[in-house]
Design a protein around this motif. Structure first.
Motif, PDB file in Angstrom:
ATOM      1  N   UNK A  68       0.760  -1.238   0.000  1.00  0.00           N
ATOM      2  CA  UNK A  68       0.000   0.000   0.000  1.00  0.00           C
ATOM      3  C   UNK A  68       0.789   1.286   0.000  1.00  0.00           C
ATOM      4  N   UNK A  69       1.984   1.328  -0.582  1.00  0.00           N
ATOM      5  CA  UNK A  69       2.738   2.578  -0.649  1.00  0.00           C
ATOM      6  C   UNK A  69       2.123   3.525  -1.671  1.00  0.00           C
ATOM      7  N   UNK A  70       2.354   4.825  -1.484  1.00  0.00           N
ATOM      8  CA  UNK A  70       1.866   5.814  -2.447  1.00  0.00           C
ATOM      9  C   UNK A  70       2.817   6.996  -2.486  1.00  0.00           C
ATOM     10  N   UNK A  71       2.692   7.789  -3.539  1.00  0.00           N
ATOM     11  CA  UNK A  71       3.566   8.938  -3.737  1.00  0.00           C
ATOM     12  C   UNK A  71       3.312   9.976  -2.647  1.00  0.00           C
ATOM     13  N   UNK A  72       4.360  10.276  -1.860  1.00  0.00           N
ATOM     14  CA  UNK A  72       4.237  11.308  -0.841  1.00  0.00           C
ATOM     15  C   UNK A  72       3.823  10.804   0.519  1.00  0.00           C
ATOM     16  N   UNK A  73       3.890   9.501   0.752  1.00  0.00           N
ATOM     17  CA  UNK A  73       3.528   8.996   2.079  1.00  0.00           C
ATOM     18  C   UNK A  73       4.628   9.342   3.088  1.00  0.00           C
ATOM     19  N   UNK A  74       4.443   8.923   4.313  1.00  0.00           N
ATOM     20  CA  UNK A  74       5.366   9.308   5.386  1.00  0.00           C
ATOM     21  C   UNK A  74       6.769   8.743   5.192  1.00  0.00           C
ATOM     22  N   UNK A  75       6.881   7.743   4.321  1.00  0.00           N
ATOM     23  CA  UNK A  75       8.201   7.154   4.047  1.00  0.00           C
ATOM     24  C   UNK A  75       8.920   7.861   2.912  1.00  0.00           C
ATOM     25  N   UNK A  76       8.276   8.871   2.316  1.00  0.00           N
ATOM     26  CA  UNK A  76       8.906   9.634   1.248  1.00  0.00           C
ATOM     27  C   UNK A  76       8.896   8.943  -0.099  1.00  0.00           C
ATOM     28  N   UNK A  77       7.936   8.070  -0.342  1.00  0.00           N
ATOM     29  CA  UNK A  77       7.893   7.360  -1.613  1.00  0.00           C
ATOM     30  C   UNK A  77       7.527   8.288  -2.765  1.00  0.00           C
ATOM     31  N   UNK A  78       8.105   8.013  -3.939  1.00  0.00           N
ATOM     32  CA  UNK A  78       7.749   8.677  -5.183  1.00  0.00           C
ATOM     33  C   UNK A  78       6.853   7.740  -5.978  1.00  0.00           C
ATOM     34  N   UNK A  79       6.461   8.149  -7.183  1.00  0.00           N
ATOM     35  CA  UNK A  79       5.566   7.306  -7.978  1.00  0.00           C
ATOM     36  C   UNK A  79       6.168   5.934  -8.228  1.00  0.00           C
ATOM     37  N   UNK A  80       7.429   5.889  -8.672  1.00  0.00           N
ATOM     38  CA  UNK A  80       8.020   4.589  -9.005  1.00  0.00           C
ATOM     39  C   UNK A  80       8.299   3.746  -7.768  1.00  0.00           C
ATOM     40  N   UNK A  81       8.687   4.356  -6.666  1.00  0.00           N
ATOM     41  CA  UNK A  81       8.972   3.555  -5.473  1.00  0.00           C
ATOM     42  C   UNK A  81       7.709   3.141  -4.734  1.00  0.00           C
ATOM     43  N   UNK A  82       6.561   3.669  -5.161  1.00  0.00           N
ATOM     44  CA  UNK A  82       5.302   3.245  -4.551  1.00  0.00           C
ATOM     45  C   UNK A  82       4.830   1.887  -5.068  1.00  0.00           C
ATOM     46  N   UNK A  83       5.433   1.396  -6.140  1.00  0.00           N
ATOM     47  CA  UNK A  83       4.925   0.207  -6.833  1.00  0.00           C
ATOM     48  C   UNK A  83       4.956  -1.045  -5.946  1.00  0.00           C
ATOM     49  N   UNK A  84       3.868  -1.772  -5.970  1.00  0.00           N
ATOM     50  CA  UNK A  84       3.823  -3.067  -5.296  1.00  0.00           C
ATOM     51  C   UNK A  84       4.739  -4.058  -5.990  1.00  0.00           C
ATOM     52  N   UNK A  85       4.714  -4.050  -7.322  1.00  0.00           N
ATOM     53  CA  UNK A  85       5.547  -4.946  -8.124  1.00  0.00           C
ATOM     54  C   UNK A  85       6.326  -4.117  -9.130  1.00  0.00           C
ATOM     55  N   UNK A  86       7.630  -4.364  -9.227  1.00  0.00           N
ATOM     56  CA  UNK A  86       8.492  -3.652 -10.166  1.00  0.00           C
ATOM     57  C   UNK A  86       9.311  -4.653 -10.953  1.00  0.00           C
ATOM     58  N   UNK A  87       9.381  -4.464 -12.276  1.00  0.00           N
ATOM     59  CA  UNK A  87      10.223  -5.327 -13.097  1.00  0.00           C
ATOM     60  C   UNK A  87      11.022  -4.492 -14.094  1.00  0.00           C
ATOM     61  N   UNK A  88      12.342  -4.633 -14.012  1.00  0.00           N
ATOM     62  CA  UNK A  88      13.250  -4.008 -14.966  1.00  0.00           C
ATOM     63  C   UNK A  88      13.883  -5.050 -15.887  1.00  0.00           C
ATOM     64  N   UNK A  89      13.515  -6.298 -15.739  1.00  0.00           N
ATOM     65  CA  UNK A  89      14.140  -7.391 -16.483  1.00  0.00           C
ATOM     66  C   UNK A  89      13.504  -7.573 -17.856  1.00  0.00           C
ATOM     67  N   UNK A  90      14.327  -7.848 -18.856  1.00  0.00           N
ATOM     68  CA  UNK A  90      13.826  -8.231 -20.163  1.00  0.00           C
ATOM     69  C   UNK A  90      13.458  -9.711 -20.146  1.00  0.00           C
ATOM     70  N   UNK A  91      12.629 -10.107 -21.122  1.00  0.00           N
ATOM     71  CA  UNK A  91      12.192 -11.501 -21.209  1.00  0.00           C
ATOM     72  C   UNK A  91      11.576 -11.957 -19.883  1.00  0.00           C
TER      73      UNK A  91
END
Length: 313
Positions: free
Chosen positions: A96-119
């Motif tokens: 449940x992270x969101x942009x601007x929460x108390x932890x200082x998350x931005x849009x990209x760091x708010x993501x529940x799932x992140x993938x930078x991998x190809x294939x």
């Protein structure tokens, strides 16, 4: 019409060539994740971390039914991964992270799932951001996808604002369910959405926006194509707004319920660039597909197809 179909076909084949090939490729290793034990790991992140860096052999991570309350990050070095759930209704990743929460998350760091991998391939799993944006919308990403040749089959993406960050690379979504209110499919991706169900959710925001595509120049290959999808839900919505000056979104043979705002599109950040924004519809059906009230700068299919033909010849 035939040139639009050809354009969609070419766009699709470019995007899907690698992910489709996996059907004929053997899985070198299978890892099992089960919250209740009995598998190799209880955490999805632990399973992903166990994949060797610079991996070049398909590895399946099978995730048993359950709600996995964790943020998951697939680094660029963890390629050739298939993340497979027991079913999108029973296997979910939630945070449940969101942009601007108390932890200082931005849009990209708010993501529940992140993938930078190809294939990368995901099947039958839900990606959910549990932040409740009914009263106060803010970017809260369910899935941030920034690896080339990524495909999602029978998955669910749940959020309010910025649900799917469809970022850099070629991406394919088939039979997926996507839920949100504002810009809930946004980014710079070169992407196909095929037979997906797109649903708005109720919010104090009136109206919403399905897409916010970020194409930056005439030479940029990015764009969103929606083929044989459906758009419905309780909240009125535009089909999209122009995040960048050369935004490109096409809806093809898609069912649109009566929630679509008659104008269809909103120029937003690109006022004065209406001539180079490419928003188009072809062969769509349903009460929301009536083109008579659309903005005058929506691209006509015949003109768009002619330009696409010239680019391909």
């Amino acid at each position: 019409m035939r040139w639009l179909v050809l354009f969609l076909s070419v766009f699709s084949s470019i995007s899907l060539r690698a992910p489709v090939a996996i059907a004929a490729t053997s899985i070198a290793r299978t890892i099992v994740v089960n919250l209740k034990g009995g598998g190799d790991f209880k955490s999805i992140q632990q399973a992903i971390d166990s994949v060797p860096d610079n991996n070049n052999k398909w590895t399946k991570i099978h995730v048993a039914a359950g709600v996995y309350r964790e943020k998951v990050n697939v680094k660029s070095t963890k390629s050739y991964v298939v993340l497979e759930g027991d079913g999108a209704q029973t296997t979910s990743i939630e945070w449940g992270d969101y942009n601007g929460d108390s932890s200082g998350h931005t849009t990209n760091t708010s993501a529940t799932f992140t993938s930078y991998a190809s294939n990368f391939v995901a099947k039958r799993i839900t990606f959910k951001n549990t932040y409740n944006g009914f009263a106060k919308l803010t970017p809260a990403v369910a899935a941030w996808i920034s690896g080339d040749k990524s495909a999602f089959y029978d998955c669910r993406f749940i959020g309010f604002q910025d649900t799917i960050a469809d970022m850099h690379g070629r991406h394919y979504f088939k039979r997926c369910y996507i839920e949100g209110v504002v810009d809930f499919i946004f980014g710079y991706g070169q992407s196909i959405y095929e037979r997906c169900k797109i649903s708005t959710v109720k919010s104090l925001q009136q109206p919403g926006y399905v897409t916010a595509q970020g194409r930056n120049s005439a030479s940029d290959n990015s764009g969103f194509v929606f083929k044989w999808c459906t758009i419905s839900g309780p909240q009125a919505t535009y089909l999209g707004r122009a995040w960048k000056h050369y935004s490109r979104v096409i809806f093809y043979q898609t069912f649109m319920s009566d929630i679509i705002v008659p104008a269809g599109w909103y120029i937003w950040n690109s006022k004065g660039y209406e001539g180079v924004v490419t928003f188009a519809e072809s062969g769509c059906i349903g009460p929301g597909s009536d083109l008579s009230g659309r903005v005058k700068w929506e691209k006509q299919v015949i003109n768009f197809c002619y330009k696409a033909r010239l680019q391909m010849e």
